[in-house]
Scaffold this motif. Structure first.
Motif, mmCIF file in Angstrom:
data_model
loop_
_atom_site.group_PDB
_atom_site.id
_atom_site.type_symbol
_atom_site.label_atom_id
_atom_site.label_comp_id
_atom_site.label_asym_id
_atom_site.label_seq_id
_atom_site.Cartn_x
_atom_site.Cartn_y
_atom_site.Cartn_z
ATOM 1 N N TYR A 26 55.995 -12.574 -32.178
ATOM 2 C CA TYR A 26 54.680 -12.870 -31.615
ATOM 3 C C TYR A 26 54.768 -12.790 -30.099
ATOM 4 C CZ TYR A 26 53.940 -14.733 -36.253
ATOM 5 O OH TYR A 26 53.860 -14.852 -37.605
ATOM 6 N N ILE A 60 49.501 -13.665 -30.308
ATOM 7 C CA ILE A 60 49.124 -12.478 -31.062
ATOM 8 C C ILE A 60 50.334 -11.884 -31.767
ATOM 9 C CG2 ILE A 60 47.192 -11.889 -29.544
ATOM 10 C CD1 ILE A 60 49.085 -9.762 -28.278
ATOM 11 N N LYS A 61 50.063 -11.179 -32.835
ATOM 12 C CA LYS A 61 51.074 -10.367 -33.508
ATOM 13 C C LYS A 61 50.724 -8.928 -33.151
ATOM 14 C CE LYS A 61 53.606 -9.779 -37.738
ATOM 15 N NZ LYS A 61 54.898 -9.942 -37.129
ATOM 16 N N PRO A 62 51.568 -8.259 -32.393
ATOM 17 C CA PRO A 62 51.234 -6.919 -31.905
ATOM 18 C C PRO A 62 51.063 -5.913 -33.036
ATOM 19 C CG PRO A 62 53.163 -7.790 -30.785
ATOM 20 C CD PRO A 62 52.857 -8.714 -31.908
ATOM 21 N N ASP A 63 50.202 -4.924 -32.796
ATOM 22 C CA ASP A 63 50.042 -3.815 -33.733
ATOM 23 C C ASP A 63 51.310 -2.965 -33.737
ATOM 24 O OD1 ASP A 63 47.411 -4.627 -34.182
ATOM 25 O OD2 ASP A 63 46.683 -3.419 -32.503
ATOM 26 N N HIS A 123 55.140 -2.759 -31.353
ATOM 27 C CA HIS A 123 55.916 -3.163 -30.186
ATOM 28 C C HIS A 123 57.368 -2.757 -30.362
ATOM 29 C CE1 HIS A 123 56.971 -6.576 -32.758
ATOM 30 N NE2 HIS A 123 57.902 -6.919 -31.907
ATOM 31 N N LEU A 125 54.135 -1.625 -26.180
ATOM 32 C CA LEU A 125 53.351 -2.719 -26.743
ATOM 33 C C LEU A 125 51.898 -2.296 -26.891
ATOM 34 C CD1 LEU A 125 52.927 -5.713 -27.566
ATOM 35 C CD2 LEU A 125 52.633 -6.222 -25.147
ATOM 36 N N GLU A 126 51.385 -2.455 -28.125
ATOM 37 C CA GLU A 126 49.966 -2.249 -28.400
ATOM 38 C C GLU A 126 49.472 -3.453 -29.178
ATOM 39 O OE1 GLU A 126 48.662 1.612 -29.898
ATOM 40 O OE2 GLU A 126 50.680 2.354 -29.461
ATOM 41 N N ALA A 127 48.374 -4.040 -28.716
ATOM 42 C CA ALA A 127 47.825 -5.221 -29.375
ATOM 43 C C ALA A 127 46.348 -5.342 -29.029
ATOM 44 C CB ALA A 127 48.571 -6.472 -28.919
ATOM 45 N N HIS A 128 45.661 -6.226 -29.763
ATOM 46 C CA HIS A 128 44.266 -6.544 -29.475
ATOM 47 C C HIS A 128 44.210 -7.988 -28.977
ATOM 48 C CE1 HIS A 128 42.814 -2.895 -31.329
ATOM 49 N NE2 HIS A 128 43.649 -3.123 -32.326
ATOM 50 N N ASP A 133 41.768 -3.752 -26.293
ATOM 51 C CA ASP A 133 43.101 -3.194 -26.504
ATOM 52 C C ASP A 133 43.998 -3.508 -25.321
ATOM 53 O OD1 ASP A 133 42.445 -2.051 -28.941
ATOM 54 O OD2 ASP A 133 41.817 -0.161 -28.022
#
Length: 83
Positions: free
Chosen positions: A12, A20-23, A25, A39-42, A47
């Protein structure tokens, strides 16, 4: 321990006051380039996309987190650290 290793070992990520839990990473510590997306996350419906270069510009903080201009506070967390 470098910031990419912390990212790779995290489950996380705390971004400011949100967990968040990244989409997606992580990246190879040996072969990653500065422009590789690691790293990609919402976050808050937006985004968040960071490259290795972005993370390398982060300022380490005394509590184990990092300050990244334009993003704010980042901290990489494992499941064990949350229990």
């Amino acid at each position: 321990m470098n910031i990419l290793r912390l990212l790779n070992e995290s489950d996380y990520i705390q971004v400011n006051n949100q967990f968040i839990k990244p989409d997606q990473h992580g990246a190879s510590e040996e072969f990653a380039d500065e422009d590789d997306v690691v790293l990609e996350a919402h976050v808050d419906g937006q985004d968040l996309v960071l490259t290795l270069g972005d993370l390398e510009d982060a300022t380490p903080l005394a509590d184990g987190g990092f300050w990244l201009e334009g993003v704010g506070y980042l901290r990489f967390l494992s499941r064990q650290s949350l229990h």
